[in-house]
Each structure stands twice: as structure tokens, then as C-alpha cells.
Design an enzyme around this catalytic site. Structure first.
Site, PDB file in Angstrom:
ATOM      1  N   CYS A 180      68.500 -90.111  -9.146  1.00 41.47           N
ATOM      2  CA  CYS A 180      67.041 -90.195  -9.228  1.00 41.47           C
ATOM      3  C   CYS A 180      66.387 -89.249  -8.231  1.00 41.47           C
ATOM      4  O   CYS A 180      65.210 -88.919  -8.377  1.00 41.47           O
ATOM      5  CB  CYS A 180      66.581 -91.631  -9.015  1.00 41.47           C
ATOM      6  SG  CYS A 180      67.378 -92.476  -7.657  1.00 41.47           S
TER       7      CYS A 180
ATOM      8  N   GLU B 126      62.849 -99.331  -8.200  1.00 41.26           N
ATOM      9  CA  GLU B 126      62.983 -97.891  -7.929  1.00 41.26           C
ATOM     10  C   GLU B 126      63.328 -97.260  -9.258  1.00 41.26           C
ATOM     11  O   GLU B 126      64.330 -97.616  -9.880  1.00 41.26           O
ATOM     12  CB  GLU B 126      64.061 -97.637  -6.874  1.00 41.26           C
ATOM     13  CG  GLU B 126      64.079 -96.204  -6.359  1.00 41.26           C
ATOM     14  CD  GLU B 126      65.075 -95.335  -7.091  1.00 41.26           C
ATOM     15  OE1 GLU B 126      64.627 -94.442  -7.848  1.00 41.26           O
ATOM     16  OE2 GLU B 126      66.278 -95.541  -6.900  1.00 41.26           O
TER      17      GLU B 126
END
Length: 550
Positions: A331, A297
């Protein structure tokens, strides 16, 4: 010797999300946390590597400091190198022999115990360590280091049992079974600075499935990683199952990826680093015993797009929270906004007013909404972006940078007239959000801009009162975000509720906080058992017809 499975079909306790404590004035949790903050600030500790359950000190150290008070050293962290990585890989291989064969309920018990310890006596320690070492406010630390990690530990056990329950059908006289074996080798877990929960989940999710792990946390989160490792040890994690090695990404990563025993990579971090690791794996592919599983990720350039029918107050709140909580160092943080021309005057006024009210400073002062960015490198990225905005766009509010005491960047809202302005495309990972005002009649064209402007596809949000606009956005932005929010900010995914991950340059979309992630850490084996096997090779069709003809 591994434990022997006890007779019984066991059901673990049902998973439930951990309630978020409020830390209101006068509350017992506030008092406990403030006490622990004072205690941790009052000592400078020595942090070793942990290999095969033993503390390892190399003598070469770096300092763990408070981002908001950079002169305050919290710990001296021992730095590992290739020899320590090799020791960790050897320890993982030795531990694998027993751990991979340990009954699943025994593995589950270790991590369920860790969840209970974190929910109780360890809560203030992990929250305080996260606040001090990563400059999170009490609320941001609570939802991360406590609640989200507790949720990972509990829900992963439930997801594991769902995977194990997925079994094939059996025909008469046959019993078909599916085993979900751990990977053959070690998993290399590389974790980021911004979420203590991710730092805890990446090594333990693989370990829960029977794997052994070499764990390299971000150096800027070494302080909280130390306490995480102590928590896992107290919960009864056997020696060598998770081996903690601090050091530079290149030094530790190159040594780990060079090992023929690499079975998987569990990564959260920047897109360029992940791409570099993938290339290295490709270059080394002929030396590995198996094809390594690669789960990552990575970055995001997450959007908020408002339809002309949107609620201005809701959009403004989503931008402020989604862009500036934890200094935009998520993020999933909102970093580009598409606002319609009919709403922009009111939205702009509201944003400027709200952002000016945000307090920034030492996170031990509970009145502050924001702390500092993580380090000097991050501060310089934000400074360069702000200078670029001063030249080529307009800063509506914020824009200040001050590193005299800590790495402070004011929450900053920028307006650009160029929808492909660099700050609409590149990830900054800081408290900067860039807005573009589109003609209100160009909704469809704007959705195409949102989809095509940035290379990422992690999170995004649409705000609209009209249902048709929401449905149109969901279709047009189908691949623009792995987590898509309707009338809500694009941050704050909850384990068990919104499995998290994205594609394109944002990663492999293996959905942390779901069974889809855990299934990457097993290698299925099909077993067919026939109870009464045939004893003659001849099939009935080979027999002669009744009249003797063939």
C-alpha cells in the site's frame, strides 16, 4: 476463572527491533529456509477454520496455490459461512468473560512468547509459507513475516503499558484512576494478502488489550494465516480469543457486521471494501450494543517528487525499490513520480537500465528480485493499465504480461505528458510506476499537482539537496501523506520508528505500530475514590454571618 493479578508493578522486557537476517550464501538461515521451502512444497495440507480452539472443517474448500506456479496447490482451505461466523462470535463472547479480566502481564506474556517463537523455531516456517503462498522473495518475507511481526508483538506490549500509565491527577483526599477496559463485544479483524505481519497484528493488537476477535484473512493469504494461528496457539493463546474463519469477504463480512455484538472493525484492504463496510455499519447503527470502533488502512497512490536539486542516483534507486519490491503490492509502493525536466534525461536512462536488470521468477530461486502478482484478477488489472499506456502514454521499459505458468507482470515504467492521466490517479497495486516530467521552474505548481491529483494520502517522498525545497514540500504536502519521507523511498516503515497510516481515501490514520492504534481497542473508565466523604450536605457559604445577618 481468569488469573489473579500477582503483587508487583511489572515492567515487560524493553522492546527492540528484530535484526534482519541476510540469507547470504552459506549462512545457516539460508540453509534452514531452503530446507523448509522444500518441505512445504512437498506436501499438500488441509487447512481448517479455528473456532474456540477447535479445528472446524466444512467440507467446502478452495485451493491455496503458488502465484508464481499457479498449478502447484499448497493446501485445501475450508470455507466458512454465516453459521461458522455465528459460532465464532459465540466463542468470542464466551472467551471474553475470562480474557477481558486476565491481568495485562499474562496477556502480554502470550504475545511476547509468540515473538520469541517466531524469532527462533518458527521463523523459517512463516517465511517459507509467505514466500510460497504470496510470492515474496526471501528478503521481503524476512522483513515482513519475521521481523515486522516480531516487532509488532514486542512493541505493542510496550505501547500498552504506556497507555495504562496515563493516569489523572488526584486532589487531596481523593484518588483518581483511569481503567482501560476492553471493548464490550468482539472485534472483527479483516486482513490483506500482502503482509503476513499485518495479518498477525490486526487480530493480536486488539486481543492484547483484552478483546476477543473474529479474524477473516484474505483468501489469497490463507496459507500463511494457517501457520500464524498455529504459532499463536503454541504461544498459549486461550481458546476463543482469536477465531479464524476463511471465506469470501461478502459472506463473512455481512454476517459479522450484522451482529449486535460487533464492537470494532480492524481492517486493512481496499478503499471500496472499507467504505462499503462503513456504510453497512451506518445502516445497522441502531442494532449495535455500542458504537463500533472503525479502524482502517486502505489504498494509496504514493508519490515520489524530485526537486531540480535532487540526486539522480538516489531518486532512481528509490523508484526501483519503492515501486518494484514485492511486485509493487504494498500500500506504500511508489506508483507516481514527478521528475524535473533538468534531471529527466539522466534519470530516464538510469531507470531503463536498472529495471531491465531486475530478475523475475520463482521466489525459491534466491537470484530473483521479484515474484508474481497475487492472482489472475490482479494480473488483469495490470494488463489493462499497460494496454492503456500503450495507447495514451509511452512505456519506457517493461510492459510484458505472462500467465502461462504464474501471474507474472514485468516491472514497468510509463511516461505520461498528462499529469492527470488515470494511471497517475488510480491505485493499481502492481509493478507499474507512471512518471510525469514537469518544467523545472514550476516546483510550486508541481507540489500542488501532487497534493490534488489522487484521492489518497498514505505515503510520499521528496528528494532534494536544497533544504528550502524540502521545507516547502513538507508544508505544501502536509496532508498528502501520513508517512512522509525525505530523500528516501516511501516504503519500509519500521514498527516503533515510523508509525504507519494515512488519511483521505487511505484510511483512518490510526497508526499501526504505535500506542495510537492500541488506544482504539479500549474503553476508558474514570474512577474517583474519596477517602473521607462528607457527612453533611451543607456547604460553608450557607452559614449565617457573625452578626446574624443572612
Amino acid at each position: 476463572m481468569p488469573a489473579v493479578s500477582a503483587p508487583g508493578i511489572f515492567r515487560p522486557p524493553a522492546a527492540a527491533n528484530e535484526p534482519v537476517l541476510l540469507y547470504a550464501p552459506g549462512s545457516p538461515e539460508r540453509e534452514r529456509l531452503q530446507t523448509r521451502l522444500r518441505e512445504l512444497q512437498g506436501e499438500r495440507i488441509d487447512i481448517p477454520l479455528v473456532i474456540d480452539g477447535e479445528d472446524v472443517r466444512t467440507g467446502e474448500t478452495f485451493e491455496a496455490v503458488m502465484p508464481h506456479r499457479k498449478a502447484h496447490v499448497l493446501a485445501d482451505v475450508h470455507r466458512g459461512g454465516p453459521s461458522q461466523v455465528e459460532q465464532a462470535i459465540d466463542a468470542a463472547a464466551m472467551a471474553w468473560r475470562d480474557w477481558s479480566r486476565t491481568p495485562w502481564e499474562e496477556r502480554a506474556a502470550v504475545f511476547l512468547r509468540a515473538a520469541e517463537l517466531l524469532a527462533g523455531p518458527w521463523r523459517s516456517t512463516l517465511n517459507a509459507a509467505t514466500m510460497l503462498g504470496q510470492s515474496k522473495t526471501a528478503h521481503q518475507a524476512e522483513i515482513d513475516a519475521a521481523c515486522e511481526l516480531i516487532d509488532f508483538l514486542r512493541w505493542n506490549v510496550q505501547f500498552m503499558t504506556r497507555i495504562y500509565e496515563e493516569q489523572p491527577v488526584s486532589s487531596p483526599g481523593v484518588w483518581n484512576r483511569m481503567e482501560y477496559r476492553p471493548l464490550e463485544g468482539f472485534v472483527f479483524a479483516v486482513t490483506p494478502f500482502n503482509f503476513t505481519a499485518i495479518a498477525g497484528n490486526l487480530p493480536t493488537s486488539a486481543a492484547l488489550m483484552g478483546n476477543t476477535v473474529v479474524w477473516k484473512p484474505a483468501s489469497t493469504a490463507a496459507y500463511s494465516a494457517h501457520f500464524l494461528m498455529r504459532l499463536f496457539q503454541q504461544a498459549g493463546l486461550p481458546d476463543g480469543v482469536v477465531n479464524l474463519v476463511y471465506g469470501s469477504g461478502a459472506t463473512i463480512g455481512d454476517a459479522a457486521l450484522a451482529s449486535e455484538r460487533l464492537a470494532g472493525i480492524h481492517f486493512t484492504g481496499s478503499t471500496p471494501v472499507f467504505q462499503g463496510m462503513w456504510k453497512t455499519v451506518g445502516d445497522n447503527i441502531d442494532r449495535y450494543s455500542n458504537y463500533p470502533r472503525i479502524v482502517g488502512e486502505t489504498g494509496g497512490k504514493d508519490f515520489i517528487v524530485a526537486h531540480p536539486s535532487a540526486d539522480v542516483d538516489a531518486v532512481a534507486t528509490a523508484i526501483v525499490r519503492g515501486s518494484f519490491e514485492y511486485q509493487g503490492q504494498k500500500c506504500s509502493a511508489a506508483s507516481r513520480v514527478y521528475a524535473p525536466s533538468n534531471l529527466w534525461p539522466e534519470l530516464r536512462e538510469r531507470l531503463v537500465e536498472e529495471v531491465r536488470s531486475l530478475k523475475m521468477g520463482d521466489v525459491a530461486d534466491f537470484s530473483n528480485f521479484m515474484g508474481a502478482v497475487i492472482d489472475a484478477k490482479s494480473l488483469e488489472v495490470q494488463r489493462e493499465a499497460i494496454e492503456e499506456a500503450k495507447r495514451d502514454a509511452e512505456i519506457l521499459v517493461g510492459g510484458g504480461v505472462d500467465d502461462s505458468e504464474g501471474y507474472f507482470v514485468e516491472p514497468t515504467v510509463i511516461e505520461t505528458r498528462d499529469p492527470r492521466f488515470r494511471l497517475m490517479r488510480d491505485e493499481l497495486f502492481g509493478p507499474i510506476v507512471t512518471t510525469y516530467v514537469y518544467p523545472e521552474e514550476k516546483w510550486e505548481e508541481t507540489l500542488e499537482l501532487v497534493d490534488k491529483t489522487a484521492p489518497y494520502a498514505l505515503t510520499g517522498a521528496v528528494f532534494a539537496r536544497e533544504r528550502g525545497a524540502i521545507e516547502q514540500a513538507a508544508r505544501s504536502l502536509e496532508y498528502a501523506a501520513g508517512n512522509f519521507y525525505v530523500n528516501d523511498k516511501p516504503t519500509g516503515a519500521v514498527v516503533g520508528q515510523q508509525p504507519f497510516g494515512g488519511a483521505r481515501a487511505s484510511g483512518t490514520n490510526d497508526k499501526a505500530g504505535s500506542m495510537w492504534n492500541l488506544i482504539r481497542w479500549v474503553s476508558p473508565r474514570t474512577i474517583k475514590e474519596t477517602f473521607a466523604p462528607p457527612v453533611d450536605y451543607r456547604y460553608p457559604f450557607l452559614a449565617a454571618d457573625g452578626d446574624g445577618s443572612k
